[in-house]
Scaffold this active site. Sequence first.
Site, PDB file in Angstrom:
ATOM      1  CB  THR A  54      38.974  89.264  -3.076  1.00 38.28           C
ATOM      2  OG1 THR A  54      40.307  88.975  -2.637  1.00 38.28           O
ATOM      3  CG2 THR A  54      38.007  88.259  -2.452  1.00 38.28           C
ATOM      4  CB  VAL A  67      47.165  90.445  -6.798  1.00 38.18           C
ATOM      5  CG1 VAL A  67      47.964  90.574  -8.085  1.00 38.18           C
ATOM      6  CG2 VAL A  67      45.986  91.410  -6.792  1.00 38.18           C
ATOM      7  CB  SER A  68      44.118  89.557  -2.899  1.00 40.58           C
ATOM      8  OG  SER A  68      43.779  89.299  -1.543  1.00 40.58           O
ATOM      9  CB  SER A  69      41.847  84.507  -3.440  1.00 42.68           C
ATOM     10  OG  SER A  69      42.791  83.702  -2.766  1.00 42.68           O
TER      11      SER A  69
END
Length: 364
Positions: A54, A67-69
């Site tokens: 994401t 860096v984000s999921s």
Amino acid sequence: MLDDPAWRAAVESVPRHVFVPRFYVQQPDGEWSETAADSDAWLDAVYEDVPLVTALAETDNGARVTVSSSTKPALMLRMLRALQVRAGHRVLEIGSGTGYNAALLAHRFGDENVFTVDIGAALVDTARERLAELGYTPTLAVGDGRNGLPEHAPYDRVIATCSVPTVPWAWAEQVRHGGLVLVDVKRGAHAGNLVLLRREEDRLEGRFLPKWAGFMAIRDHDAAPPSKSSVGRVHPEDGERTSTPLDPAPWSAPVPWLLASAGLPRHLGFGHLGFTGDGPEWAVFTGDDGSWCAIRMQPDGHGEREVRQGGPVAIWGEFETVHGEWEALGRPGWDRLGLTVTADGQHRVWLDEPDGAHGWSLPT
């Protein structure tokens, strides 16, 4: 995982698509493509049982990295079940991400009992907005997750949705005695697993979950992690030559790969060398102490792969030794392994019982 009526109700009530308005997929050439809400494929993908990237950031060498999921929903629920949260429990989440996990907790246990922290200021702001859109107002904060959130302690449960090489003792100090900490301990690429630790008088202690899972590593700063690859300094022709029957991806045997980390350099990088039309020629591991090894990707006619290694630690030799010990013990799985963490930073992996005959101390 939805056989629990309470968690089923939470999943049915909290729309995942609100927290994932877009996601990214890495293509074979390494580039990233975006799928957003205006795409026909978006909604179906959001409600599949898959993890979704994401947020991306650019590293110092120009590469775009995750860096984000949004975690695979089945894994998220498996962790929440394992955490054994009860009504009235106060829960600290390390790694707010999209906010979806916090929403499930808030729906089930109330906003006043949910606290979440993330290093990414933009991630926290966006998660707060999406949570508020659905009527949820848990406590969100920007900060280094290693420090926990002491201003709101104590907590009954701590859950980390990022991996750590060692468990911060600050989490132990902020959880009540008898409380639980669920965290993905990873010593390197795939070298570790989720472990459920109970707060005892002088330690955190518990067993690894039986099924392997993995999360992105915790970040020190609100930026892409710095590129640390030192594969370019490796010249396989210079190393000591041996051979191995083992797979060049040691995480295909994840238990001995974790146990081997007790004797390996503290920081271990991974990459490939010698790309041809058939793919990379070598799998390469580099340690922060100058140690390195390279394993040929393709075996010879006898099922052996060439190994070259150099430096103060024979990285592949250490893995082979531990792999042999693991085989001699009957190839124990995660369900037989546990971890004890003490205030002085010591991390001891043990087989079957904390005071048993077999244990491995991880470097800190």
